[in-house]
Motif scaffolding. Structure first.
Motif, PDB file in Angstrom:
ATOM      1  N   THR A 184       0.860  -1.184   0.000  1.00 37.68           N
ATOM      2  CA  THR A 184       0.000   0.000   0.000  1.00 37.68           C
ATOM      3  C   THR A 184       0.894   1.230   0.000  1.00 37.68           C
ATOM      4  O   THR A 184       1.612   1.493   0.973  1.00 37.68           O
ATOM      5  N   LEU A 185       0.873   1.964  -1.110  1.00 36.45           N
ATOM      6  CA  LEU A 185       1.679   3.170  -1.250  1.00 36.45           C
ATOM      7  C   LEU A 185       0.819   4.374  -0.876  1.00 36.45           C
ATOM      8  O   LEU A 185      -0.224   4.615  -1.489  1.00 36.45           O
ATOM      9  N   THR A 186       1.257   5.113   0.133  1.00 36.55           N
ATOM     10  CA  THR A 186       0.477   6.242   0.635  1.00 36.55           C
ATOM     11  C   THR A 186       1.044   7.556   0.100  1.00 36.55           C
ATOM     12  O   THR A 186       2.225   7.853   0.286  1.00 36.55           O
ATOM     13  N   VAL A 187       0.198   8.311  -0.593  1.00 37.63           N
ATOM     14  CA  VAL A 187       0.569   9.630  -1.119  1.00 37.63           C
ATOM     15  C   VAL A 187      -0.330  10.642  -0.421  1.00 37.63           C
ATOM     16  O   VAL A 187      -1.523  10.705  -0.685  1.00 37.63           O
ATOM     17  N   ARG A 188       0.277  11.418   0.502  1.00 37.91           N
ATOM     18  CA  ARG A 188      -0.526  12.267   1.382  1.00 37.91           C
ATOM     19  C   ARG A 188      -1.557  11.386   2.097  1.00 37.91           C
ATOM     20  O   ARG A 188      -1.195  10.460   2.765  1.00 37.91           O
ATOM     21  N   ASP A 189      -2.851  11.657   1.915  1.00 37.01           N
ATOM     22  CA  ASP A 189      -3.866  10.843   2.600  1.00 37.01           C
ATOM     23  C   ASP A 189      -4.476   9.790   1.679  1.00 37.01           C
ATOM     24  O   ASP A 189      -5.378   9.051   2.095  1.00 37.01           O
ATOM     25  N   GLU A 190      -3.997   9.739   0.436  1.00 39.04           N
ATOM     26  CA  GLU A 190      -4.532   8.772  -0.518  1.00 39.04           C
ATOM     27  C   GLU A 190      -3.688   7.504  -0.525  1.00 39.04           C
ATOM     28  O   GLU A 190      -2.472   7.546  -0.330  1.00 39.04           O
ATOM     29  N   LYS A 241       7.160   3.879 -10.985  1.00 38.26           N
ATOM     30  CA  LYS A 241       6.847   5.199 -11.540  1.00 38.26           C
ATOM     31  C   LYS A 241       5.598   5.145 -12.408  1.00 38.26           C
ATOM     32  O   LYS A 241       4.725   6.009 -12.315  1.00 38.26           O
ATOM     33  N   SER A 242       5.498   4.111 -13.250  1.00 40.86           N
ATOM     34  CA  SER A 242       4.349   3.976 -14.143  1.00 40.86           C
ATOM     35  C   SER A 242       3.058   3.815 -13.351  1.00 40.86           C
ATOM     36  O   SER A 242       2.038   4.447 -13.660  1.00 40.86           O
ATOM     37  N   LEU A 243       3.084   2.982 -12.315  1.00 43.70           N
ATOM     38  CA  LEU A 243       1.883   2.742 -11.516  1.00 43.70           C
ATOM     39  C   LEU A 243       1.447   3.994 -10.774  1.00 43.70           C
ATOM     40  O   LEU A 243       0.269   4.346 -10.749  1.00 43.70           O
ATOM     41  N   LEU A 244       2.402   4.705 -10.163  1.00 41.87           N
ATOM     42  CA  LEU A 244       2.057   5.901  -9.402  1.00 41.87           C
ATOM     43  C   LEU A 244       1.570   7.020 -10.321  1.00 41.87           C
ATOM     44  O   LEU A 244       0.673   7.777  -9.954  1.00 41.87           O
ATOM     45  N   LYS A 245       2.150   7.115 -11.516  1.00 38.61           N
ATOM     46  CA  LYS A 245       1.679   8.131 -12.459  1.00 38.61           C
ATOM     47  C   LYS A 245       0.232   7.857 -12.866  1.00 38.61           C
ATOM     48  O   LYS A 245      -0.569   8.782 -13.010  1.00 38.61           O
ATOM     49  N   GLU A 246      -0.074   6.581 -13.052  1.00 38.52           N
ATOM     50  CA  GLU A 246      -1.424   6.209 -13.492  1.00 38.52           C
ATOM     51  C   GLU A 246      -2.446   6.391 -12.380  1.00 38.52           C
ATOM     52  O   GLU A 246      -3.547   6.906 -12.608  1.00 38.52           O
ATOM     53  N   LYS A 247      -2.099   5.968 -11.153  1.00 41.55           N
ATOM     54  CA  LYS A 247      -3.099   5.914 -10.076  1.00 41.55           C
ATOM     55  C   LYS A 247      -3.001   7.069  -9.082  1.00 41.55           C
ATOM     56  O   LYS A 247      -3.920   7.261  -8.280  1.00 41.55           O
TER      57      LYS A 247
END
Length: 349
Positions: free
Chosen positions: A61-67, A129-135
């Motif tokens: 589970t990659l957390t970006v801020r609260d997402e 990088k590809s996954l985080l850019k997409e989601k």
């Protein structure tokens, strides 16, 4: 007496170190936390393969801020050491190589503590990088370049730049790899994505002297679905700032030509025929820009004509776009940044 004692001791040592077959791994030997005790080389390689399959199904589970963005390790390009056979050979050979005394000491040590061979785990930076850019591409507010706006009277004003936040992919992948190799228990886990402040590429200072029009051109835009494509294509070029020496590709700047990116089904030329095509009309966008670039006296590096005459410019004044075959490219060969303004209005582009 010495020969008898020595001979008896040597025989006992030989029997001790020979209690495990040469092709079988001694007890208490691990690759990371995978116990290979009593396995043959073939069995150990299979056990590693099974372990990898299990690991690939674990969720990160990659957390970006609260997402939160969830992914299987397999989606992130999870892998172990490239030469796993070498690791297994090391496990098989422990206690089997060297002189009798060395082998004895190694096997006695196994009775007290395990012998652990490290296998390094990693994920792919490209796939992360590809996954985080997409989601997660819309979660952060990235930097905004300074831009130019003109009012209805043509007066130019400059909109200041803004700093933004972006994902630090290099640091995020390093953090992931460090955690995978630091007592990871082969379970699902969570990772906080590393975020960094990013400065815009173009500042207000870069644009302060950008007030002279170098070249312009317009063509009749017509109507119907084609109008949608002209509007979409020109909007993707509008606002681009080309630094000195930088090249612009119309195809790269406006593709892909599909409904998802705002294009409608129009018409295009193909092998001397008029055929239906999403993005039909993008060539008129390129052509109009081409004629403005000529008047600005910029360096043109790629330009193709159509296979048939077009109606919106005279012969030889067109610039065709075709995926994988034709593009219009030019370079800012001046010593200052150049701003591109493109729009549709009043039946013209």
């Amino acid at each position: 007496a010495f020969a008898v004692v020595f001979g008896g001791s040597y025989s006992a040592l030989k029997n001790y170190v020979g209690k495990v077959k040469d092709d079988v791994i001694c007890d208490n030997i691990y690759i990371n936390d995978l116990n290979l005790s009593g396995m043959t080389k073939k069995e150990a390689l299979k056990a590693l393969e099974n372990q990898k399959t299990t690991d690939e199904s674990k969720t990160v589970t990659l957390t970006v801020r609260d997402e939160k963005v969830e992914a299987f390790l397999k989606e992130l390009g999870f892998s172990g050491q490239e030469d796993e056979e070498q690791l297994v050979d090391e496990a098989v050979s422990y206690g089997k190589k060297g002189n009798l005394w060395m082998r004895y000491r190694q096997m006695k040590r196994l009775e007290k503590e395990p012998f652990v061979i490290d296998e390094k785990y990693s994920v792919s930076r490209k796939k992360v990088k590809s996954l985080l850019k997409e989601k997660a591409g819309d979660i952060l507010q990235g930097p905004e370049n300074a831009s130019i706006s003109r009012d209805k009277d043509g007066k130019v004003s400059i909109v200041a730049e803004k700093e933004g936040e972006i994902i630090d992919y290099k640091a995020t992948v390093k953090q992931l790899n460090d955690d995978l190799n630091d007592n990871w228990k082969h379970e699902d886990f969570e990772e906080q994505v590393v975020i960094k402040t990013e400065k815009p590429e173009v500042t207000k200072a870069d644009l302060k002297d950008m007030t002279d029009e170098l070249g312009s051109y317009s063509t009749d835009a017509g109507g119907g679905e084609r109008w949608t494509n002209l509007k979409t294509g020109s909007s993707m070029l509008n606002g681009i700032i080309l630094q000195p020496g930088e090249e612009l590709s119309v195809y790269d700047s406006t593709a892909p030509y599909d409904e998802e990116h705002g294009y409608a089904e129009g018409t295009a030329y193909e092998n001397g025929q008029v055929v239906p095509s999403y993005g039909g009309g993008i060539c008129q966008v390129a052509t109009t820009l081409y004629n403005a670039v000529i008047r600005a006296e910029l360096e043109i590096t790629m330009r193709f004509n159509h296979s048939m005459l077009v109606h919106y410019v005279e012969p030889s004044m067109d610039a065709a776009i075709a995926e994988g075959a034709k593009d219009f490219r030019f370079v800012n060969n001046t010593e200052a940044p150049i701003y591109i303004e493109g729009y549709t209005y009043g039946g013209k582009i």
